[in-house]
Design a protein around this motif. Structure first.
Motif, PDB file in Angstrom:
ATOM      1  N   ALA A  42       0.930  -1.295   0.046  1.00 31.50           N
ATOM      2  CA  ALA A  42      -0.016   0.109  -0.261  1.00 31.50           C
ATOM      3  C   ALA A  42       0.674   1.406  -0.075  1.00 31.50           C
ATOM      4  N   HIS A  43       2.052   1.042   0.701  1.00 26.19           N
ATOM      5  CA  HIS A  43       2.361   2.659   0.208  1.00 26.19           C
ATOM      6  C   HIS A  43       3.488   2.529  -0.220  1.00 26.19           C
ATOM      7  N   GLN A  44       3.118   1.689  -0.933  1.00 25.78           N
ATOM      8  CA  GLN A  44       4.491   1.551  -2.710  1.00 25.78           C
ATOM      9  C   GLN A  44       3.520   3.002  -3.938  1.00 25.78           C
ATOM     10  N   ILE A  45       2.630   2.894  -3.413  1.00 23.30           N
ATOM     11  CA  ILE A  45       1.648   3.642  -4.443  1.00 23.30           C
ATOM     12  C   ILE A  45       2.001   5.340  -4.422  1.00 23.30           C
ATOM     13  N   SER A  46       2.655   5.620  -3.342  1.00 22.24           N
ATOM     14  CA  SER A  46       3.377   7.119  -3.002  1.00 22.24           C
ATOM     15  C   SER A  46       4.491   6.985  -3.381  1.00 22.24           C
ATOM     16  N   GLY A  47       5.309   5.987  -4.014  1.00 22.02           N
ATOM     17  CA  GLY A  47       6.252   5.559  -5.029  1.00 22.02           C
ATOM     18  C   GLY A  47       7.902   6.087  -3.726  1.00 22.02           C
ATOM     19  N   THR A  48       7.899   7.206  -2.610  1.00 21.73           N
ATOM     20  CA  THR A  48       8.682   6.530  -1.750  1.00 21.73           C
ATOM     21  C   THR A  48       7.740   6.321  -0.061  1.00 21.73           C
ATOM     22  N   ILE A  49       8.301   5.926  -0.100  1.00 21.26           N
ATOM     23  CA  ILE A  49       8.250   5.347   2.018  1.00 21.26           C
ATOM     24  C   ILE A  49       8.922   5.830   2.969  1.00 21.26           C
ATOM     25  N   VAL A  50       8.042   6.836   3.248  1.00 24.17           N
ATOM     26  CA  VAL A  50       8.515   8.139   4.087  1.00 24.17           C
ATOM     27  C   VAL A  50       9.515   7.564   5.814  1.00 24.17           C
ATOM     28  N   PRO A  51      10.103   7.711   6.563  1.00 24.37           N
ATOM     29  CA  PRO A  51      10.316   6.878   7.682  1.00 24.37           C
ATOM     30  C   PRO A  51       9.611   6.523   8.572  1.00 24.37           C
ATOM     31  N   ARG A  52       8.609   7.261   9.398  1.00 23.63           N
ATOM     32  CA  ARG A  52       7.981   6.637   9.872  1.00 23.63           C
ATOM     33  C   ARG A  52       6.785   5.517   9.301  1.00 23.63           C
ATOM     34  N   GLU A  53       7.036   4.908   7.594  1.00 23.91           N
ATOM     35  CA  GLU A  53       5.648   4.294   6.992  1.00 23.91           C
ATOM     36  C   GLU A  53       6.452   2.768   7.415  1.00 23.91           C
ATOM     37  N   TRP A  54       7.715   3.386   7.709  1.00 21.45           N
ATOM     38  CA  TRP A  54       8.398   1.500   7.556  1.00 21.45           C
ATOM     39  C   TRP A  54       8.127   1.112   9.467  1.00 21.45           C
ATOM     40  N   ILE A  55       7.481   1.565  10.402  1.00 21.33           N
ATOM     41  CA  ILE A  55       7.711   0.846  11.547  1.00 21.33           C
ATOM     42  C   ILE A  55       6.501  -0.222  11.153  1.00 21.33           C
ATOM     43  N   PRO A  56       5.500   0.376  10.397  1.00 23.79           N
ATOM     44  CA  PRO A  56       4.567  -0.845  10.531  1.00 23.79           C
ATOM     45  C   PRO A  56       5.382  -2.417   9.547  1.00 23.79           C
ATOM     46  N   ILE A  57       5.685  -1.954   8.474  1.00 25.64           N
ATOM     47  CA  ILE A  57       5.828  -2.882   7.802  1.00 25.64           C
ATOM     48  C   ILE A  57       7.258  -3.563   8.213  1.00 25.64           C
ATOM     49  N   ILE A  58       7.964  -3.181   9.085  1.00 18.02           N
ATOM     50  CA  ILE A  58       8.817  -3.612   9.711  1.00 18.02           C
ATOM     51  C   ILE A  58       8.289  -4.695  10.640  1.00 18.02           C
ATOM     52  N   PHE A  59       7.827  -3.779  11.284  1.00 19.29           N
ATOM     53  CA  PHE A  59       7.300  -4.486  12.561  1.00 19.29           C
ATOM     54  C   PHE A  59       6.056  -5.711  12.486  1.00 19.29           C
ATOM     55  N   GLY A  60       4.899  -5.239  11.395  1.00 17.83           N
ATOM     56  CA  GLY A  60       4.984  -6.890  11.355  1.00 17.83           C
ATOM     57  C   GLY A  60       5.270  -7.930  11.327  1.00 17.83           C
ATOM     58  N   PRO A  61       6.611  -8.375  10.451  1.00 26.16           N
ATOM     59  CA  PRO A  61       7.462 -10.111  10.360  1.00 26.16           C
ATOM     60  C   PRO A  61       7.819  -9.593  11.613  1.00 26.16           C
TER      61      PRO A  61
END
Length: 302
Positions: A42-61
């Motif tokens: 979902a966050h790939q849609i913007s083309g750029t993932i800002v630092p705070r958007e990495w929180i759930p991406i990393i936290f999930g796995p």
């Protein structure tokens, strides 16, 4: 109550290798991983993932892996595993609430005219506010599963050091209510997503109807102290419809993202119909069916 045995008495003679709580924690771990993957797409849609958007991406796995570790530890040391799982799941709730807040902020016009800072149109086209709350739902579900209820269906949790905590509801009824809340969040996310197309086909109303039916049914069983066989039958039908709706929806989303010649293009899957989103319906249906299993903990069942 062993609700599945109420529906099919012969299952009482079947001994499952895992308890209901263990299966719930396993589902929580799987959900954490898939939420991380789904949010990454979902966050790939913007083309750029800002630092705070990495929180759930990393936290999930990471959370999913830690819950699996907690499951392994529980085989020898249930209290230590419970503490580890609880810390992870509290973190999941925090990530979900913060994510919903960030999405809400991005979906508002703080400098807009009075009454137009938040509108339905902004909520439809803005970041999905309810999406991150699935982390919170998984956290609530997992915490409910992590602590032993003794005796079963009493609402009395066994804490560390022999302490006890009496809850107003049994764990089974709490599970039903959590399934209802999770289904409601899934339903509303689907409605907001399909509103972008204006519900241009009648098929888009199917998940709305099924989700509403399942939400009300699960809430009803959480409200009733001792549901009868008819209540449970309706509930099972609702959960099975959720699973079928999710699987069919995922297939339709995938088909919509393929080119006219059936070719795969990654860009279409990132910016097109979210192919993982309908699987939330199937996910909630599976969780709902697990609630019907024997409420005894694996610790008490030895």
């Amino acid at each position: 109550m062993y609700h599945l045995a109420t529906l099919a008495p012969p299952v009482q003679r079947v001994r499952l290798p895992f308890s209901r709580d263990q299966l719930m924690l396993l589902m929580a771990a799987i959900n954490e991983v898939f939420l991380g993957v789904d949010i990454y797409l979902a966050h790939q849609i913007s083309g750029t993932i800002v630092p705070r958007e990495w929180i759930p991406i990393i936290f999930g796995p990471v959370a999913g892996a830690l819950l699996l570790v907690a499951g392994a530890i529980a085989l020898r040391n249930r209290p230590a595993a419970t503490v580890l799982a609880t810390l992870v799941l509290v973190g999941s709730i925090a990530v979900g609430v913060l994510g919903a807040y960030f999405h809400l902020v991005r979906a508002t016009l703080p400098t807009g005219p009075e009454g137009e800072q938040i509108t339905v149109r902004l909520l439809v086209w803005g970041p999905p506010i309810l999406g991150p709350l699935m982390f919170a739902m998984v956290g609530l579900l997992g915490i409910s599963a992590a602590w032993v209820e003794d005796p079963p269906d009493s609402g009395r949790l066994r804490l560390l050091g022999g302490a006890r905590l009496q809850l107003p509801l049994s764990k089974t009824r709490a599970y039903f209510l959590i399934v209802s809340l999770g289904t409601l969040a899934t339903l509303l996310s689907s409605v907001l997503d399909h509103a972008r197309t204006g519900f241009d086909t009648q098929a888009l109303w199917i998940p709305t109807v099924v989700g509403t039916f399942a939400t009300v049914t699960a809430f009803g069983l959480g409200w009733v102290d001792r549901p009868n066989r008819g209540d449970l039958t309706i509930y099972v039908v609702a959960m099975l419809l959720m699973i079928v709706t999710g699987l069919v929806g995922a297939a339709l989303h995938i088909d919509d993202n393929l080119t006219s010649r059936g070719a795969f293009m990654a860009e279409r899957f990132i910016r097109g119909a979210p192919f993982l989103a309908p699987l939330l319906f199937a996910n909630m249906g599976m969780l709902g069916l697990l609630v019907l299993l024997d409420p005894r903990s694996e610790v008490l069942g030895r």
